[in-house]
Design an enzyme around this catalytic site. Structure first.
Site, PDB file in Angstrom:
ATOM      1  N   THR A  83       0.857  -1.179   0.000  1.00 50.75           N
ATOM      2  CA  THR A  83       0.000   0.000   0.000  1.00 50.75           C
ATOM      3  C   THR A  83       0.892   1.228   0.000  1.00 50.75           C
ATOM      4  O   THR A  83       1.916   1.249   0.692  1.00 50.75           O
ATOM      5  CB  THR A  83      -0.921   0.039   1.236  1.00 50.75           C
ATOM      6  OG1 THR A  83      -1.438   1.369   1.417  1.00 50.75           O
ATOM      7  CG2 THR A  83      -0.181  -0.350   2.497  1.00 50.75           C
ATOM      8  N   CYS A 195      -1.364   4.852  -5.826  1.00 54.07           N
ATOM      9  CA  CYS A 195      -2.236   4.032  -4.993  1.00 54.07           C
ATOM     10  C   CYS A 195      -2.259   2.675  -5.662  1.00 54.07           C
ATOM     11  O   CYS A 195      -2.361   2.594  -6.895  1.00 54.07           O
ATOM     12  CB  CYS A 195      -3.635   4.628  -4.892  1.00 54.07           C
ATOM     13  SG  CYS A 195      -4.801   3.551  -4.051  1.00 54.07           S
TER      14      CYS A 195
END
Length: 228
Positions: A83, A195
């Protein structure tokens, strides 16, 4: 090949992509039936997302640190955090960790610099776009970083309300393409898909700028480190 430890589940959609890239890259490099020795700790994202929204970064960081320590104890020989946003607490995540940690921004910066870019656009959650942790790491490598000025809320909402749930909408793709067009008008030469879910929606076939997908680049860097 060293065993890769991966902290995932943020979201599981992008973690599934990590799994594919890690194994395909290993097979490409080693041939035959080779696949990646891999330990995954996949977290429940809902509590983590709530902590993000409430600014409880230290609490979330301690939970990820527990996952990291567990992977190390289980035999992982290097560590990745699947992440971008939670790299805001990378220092906390790696407390007590003796194995190498591959930061997601580093292979992205390496690829951009190797291709000759110096001014880039950054897309991601509002935390990644607005907070300093990611932009500063890129700037330390000599990259100028531009983020969207007006559509951050929409971009962030698409990530959490659609992409993290596996929902792909053409209208949302257009919002991202428009944001990239505005970054290009301000001088961006390429765009970071900062992202791990954005690559589900945007790639070079639709983007007005070259795309650097952090998920792919990070996964390949983990394989490189495991083979080193």
């Amino acid at each position: 090949m060293k065993t890769i430890g991966l902290i995932g589940g943020m979201s599981w959609e992008s973690t599934a992509h990590y799994y594919r890239v890690l194994n395909r890259e290993t097979a490409t490099r080693l041939g035959g039936l080779h696949s990646a020795p891999l330990l995954v700790h996949s977290l429940d994202f809902a509590p983590i997302a709530k902590m993000q929204a409430e600014g409880q970064w230290d609490v979330a960081g301690r939970e990820l640190n527990a996952a990291a320590l567990g992977l190390q104890q289980a035999g992982a020989q290097l560590l990745g955090l699947a992440t971008n946003t939670m790299h805001v607490v990378a220092d906390l995540v790696t407390e007590g960790i003796a194995i190498p940690f591959i930061h997601i921004a580093d292979p992205t910066a390496d690829a951009l610099l190797a291709d000759g870019y110096d001014t880039i656009g950054l897309l991601g959650t509002r935390f990644t776009m607005e907070m300093a942790f990611y932009k500063d790491r890129l700037a330390a490598r000599g990259l100028g970083v531009l983020v969207p000025e007006v559509e951050r809320t929409n971009l962030d909402g698409i990530i959490y309300e659609e992409l993290c749930k596996g929902i792909l909408r053409e209208q949302s793709r257009r919002i991202y393409v428009n944001a990239i067009e505005r970054l290009a008008a301000r001088g961006a030469q390429a765009v970071i898909l900062g992202c791990t879910e954005i690559g589900m929606l945007i790639d070079d076939s639709v983007s007005p700028l070259p795309c650097y997908d952090t998920t792919d680049l990070h996964a390949r860097a983990l394989v490189s480190a495991a083979l080193a």
